[in-house]
Design a protein around this motif. Structure first.
Motif, mmCIF file in Angstrom:
data_model
loop_
_atom_site.group_PDB
_atom_site.id
_atom_site.type_symbol
_atom_site.label_atom_id
_atom_site.label_comp_id
_atom_site.label_asym_id
_atom_site.label_seq_id
_atom_site.Cartn_x
_atom_site.Cartn_y
_atom_site.Cartn_z
ATOM 1 N N UNK A 151 37.938 47.012 23.581
ATOM 2 C CA UNK A 151 37.024 46.297 24.980
ATOM 3 C C UNK A 151 38.425 45.479 25.255
ATOM 4 N N UNK A 152 38.500 45.675 26.810
ATOM 5 C CA UNK A 152 39.191 44.132 27.515
ATOM 6 C C UNK A 152 37.667 43.447 28.192
ATOM 7 N N UNK A 153 37.791 42.398 27.007
ATOM 8 C CA UNK A 153 36.838 41.180 27.456
ATOM 9 C C UNK A 153 37.774 40.759 29.147
ATOM 10 N N UNK A 154 38.960 40.018 29.128
ATOM 11 C CA UNK A 154 39.764 39.662 30.423
ATOM 12 C C UNK A 154 40.349 39.695 30.488
ATOM 13 N N UNK A 155 40.735 40.662 31.762
ATOM 14 C CA UNK A 155 41.956 40.765 32.274
ATOM 15 C C UNK A 155 43.421 39.970 32.292
ATOM 16 N N UNK A 156 44.394 40.731 32.430
ATOM 17 C CA UNK A 156 45.551 39.878 32.711
ATOM 18 C C UNK A 156 45.262 39.117 33.914
ATOM 19 N N UNK A 157 45.907 37.746 33.977
ATOM 20 C CA UNK A 157 46.138 36.736 34.826
ATOM 21 C C UNK A 157 46.916 35.966 34.793
ATOM 22 N N UNK A 158 47.188 35.126 35.258
ATOM 23 C CA UNK A 158 47.195 33.852 35.878
ATOM 24 C C UNK A 158 47.106 32.724 35.870
ATOM 25 N N UNK A 159 47.718 31.700 34.517
ATOM 26 C CA UNK A 159 46.766 29.876 34.861
ATOM 27 C C UNK A 159 48.137 29.496 35.061
ATOM 28 N N UNK A 160 48.136 28.497 35.962
ATOM 29 C CA UNK A 160 49.195 27.456 36.403
ATOM 30 C C UNK A 160 48.663 25.796 36.647
ATOM 31 N N UNK A 161 49.529 25.149 36.082
ATOM 32 C CA UNK A 161 49.244 23.648 36.766
ATOM 33 C C UNK A 161 50.965 23.064 37.049
ATOM 34 N N UNK A 162 51.127 21.946 36.595
ATOM 35 C CA UNK A 162 52.727 21.566 37.530
ATOM 36 C C UNK A 162 53.142 21.633 36.319
#
Length: 414
Positions: A151-162
């Motif tokens: 069961x995938x709770x959160x799909x692959x994604x990017x989180x970005x900052x400096x």
């Protein structure tokens, strides 16, 4: 006990799981030291469908994250390295990121009255909600997990900052526990986007050791009766983990209670998850008690690897940390000395501190267990010092469980 997978104690320097993580390098660990601490073995990473690099973080939800973070710093010698909360734009909850060697704890607590973390804590008390894993390719791991029914709770994604970009996703495991998958190969920040670097105002006592533990050795999950094999198969199929050992019958029973346990690990044993379920007995087992008070399956204890268990236990006791007691008869039994042979410290010194000792075909280990850390009799810690042993202290199970039963009886839960 059945030992299922015990490859040669070594490590594949060419594989993704053979390289040190940034956290391990910053802790001044080399691959040899890490291997001795947690019992790494060699394996072929090219055939791994879900290659795990290392544990990324253990995430706790607590009733008072501020005070819990202070406790882990003042008693357990951890370092505060990052923070997220209202002061930096996170209105829902606070998070304190603490490290000790390669181990990383994230302590979270609800701030907004509507925070979902308050509901989590109301249901379970202080506990682990996420056993996050560092992986080399989040998308490959999620694709394999999904194909195997996870069961995938959160799909692959990017989180970005400096500081760069982190690739993340999450899958469900037992209870409401999750495995967040993290690829931080393009990121140099203190933890994740949304966190700022933070150091503690706590001042250690003069002469305090630099750190009391250096790594996370294993994380133990408790599940309901009849569900252990389901979760073993989950880790086999979804994450490509191997069966490392199993403990059944007289190995893991006392006069009054019993449980069953199987251990799964990634290929090089860098990440190890023992899984326990209760077994029928005259009285309620420690697993039954955990499930009663946590109200569902969850992480029962964390084993923290140290290179000096005597010094660590002395320092923790000086800060008020309470450990399970072991009767003198354990240490005075001639069979113990015959079974363990030569170890690095005299049995008398172990007896003084109530540290347990066990030997297997690969070497020996020293271990001790705390009492529950919070108000509910749920999560506790183990300290472990390995000297070649790849096991979990099978020879100590009866003494350990009898100690736990004495505590259960005192709480009225046996």
């Amino acid at each position: 006990m059945t030992t299922i997978s015990q490859p040669t104690p070594a490590i594949d320097h060419q594989s993704p799981t053979g390289a040190l993580t940034r956290q391990e390098r910053s802790a001044d660990l080399d691959i040899g030291a890490l291997g001795r601490l947690v019992g790494l073995v060699d394996y072929d990473a090219s055939r791994d469908p879900f290659p795990v690099v290392a544990m990324d973080a253990v995430v706790f939800v607590c009733g008072n994250a501020t005070q819990t973070a202070h406790y882990f710093q003042s008693a357990w010698g951890m370092d505060l390295v990052a923070y997220s909360g209202p002061e930096v734009g996170e209105r829902d909850h606070t998070s304190f990121v603490l490290t000790s060697g390669s181990a990383r704890f994230v302590i979270q607590g609800g701030v907004a009255p509507t925070s979902a973390l308050l509901d989590v804590h109301r249901g379970h008390g202080d506990g682990v909600v996420d056993l996050a894993l560092e992986v080399g390719d989040v998308d490959v791991c999620i694709a394999h997990a999904r194909s195997q029914g996870a069961r995938v709770l959160v799909e692959p994604h990017d989180e970005t900052d400096e500081f760069g970009t982190v690739r993340m996703a999450a899958i469900a495991t037992y209870g409401h526990t999750r495995h967040t998958l993290v690829d931080r190969s393009r990121y140099t920040g203190p933890y994740l986007p949304g966190y700022v670097a933070r150091t503690s105002t706590y001042v250690r006592r003069p002469g305090a050791p630099r750190r009391l533990f250096q790594a996370l050795d294993h994380a133990v999950g408790n599940v309901e009766l009849g569900r252990m094999n389901h979760w073993v198969e989950f880790y086999n199929k979804v994450m490509g983990f191997v069966n490392m050992a199993e403990f059944v019958g007289d190995d893991i029973a006392t006069e009054y209670s019993a449980l069953m346990s199987k251990v799964v690990s990634n290929g090089n044993h860098r990440v190890k998850f023992p899984l326990n379920e209760p077994a029928p007995g005259k009285r309620r087992s420690q697993i039954d008690e955990y499930l009663d008070f946590y109200t569902e399956p969850g992480c029962q204890h964390l084993a923290l690897a140290t290179g000096d268990i005597l010094g660590t236990v002395d320092a923790l006791r000086a800060e008020g940390v309470q450990f399970l007691d072991t009767p003198d008869a354990y240490y005075d039994d001639p069979a113990l000395r015959e079974r363990i042979g030569h170890v690095r410290v005299p049995v008398e010194e172990l007896k003084k501190r109530r540290i347990l000792v066990d030997r297997d075909e690969d070497g020996y280990l020293l271990q001790i267990f705390t009492k529950p850390l919070g108000d509910r009799p749920t999560i506790f810690f183990e300290l472990i010092e390995r000297h070649g042993s790849l096991g979990f202290g099978k020879g100590n199970f009866k003494a350990l469980f009898e100690s736990i039963e004495r505590e259960q009886a005192a709480r009225g839960n046996l």
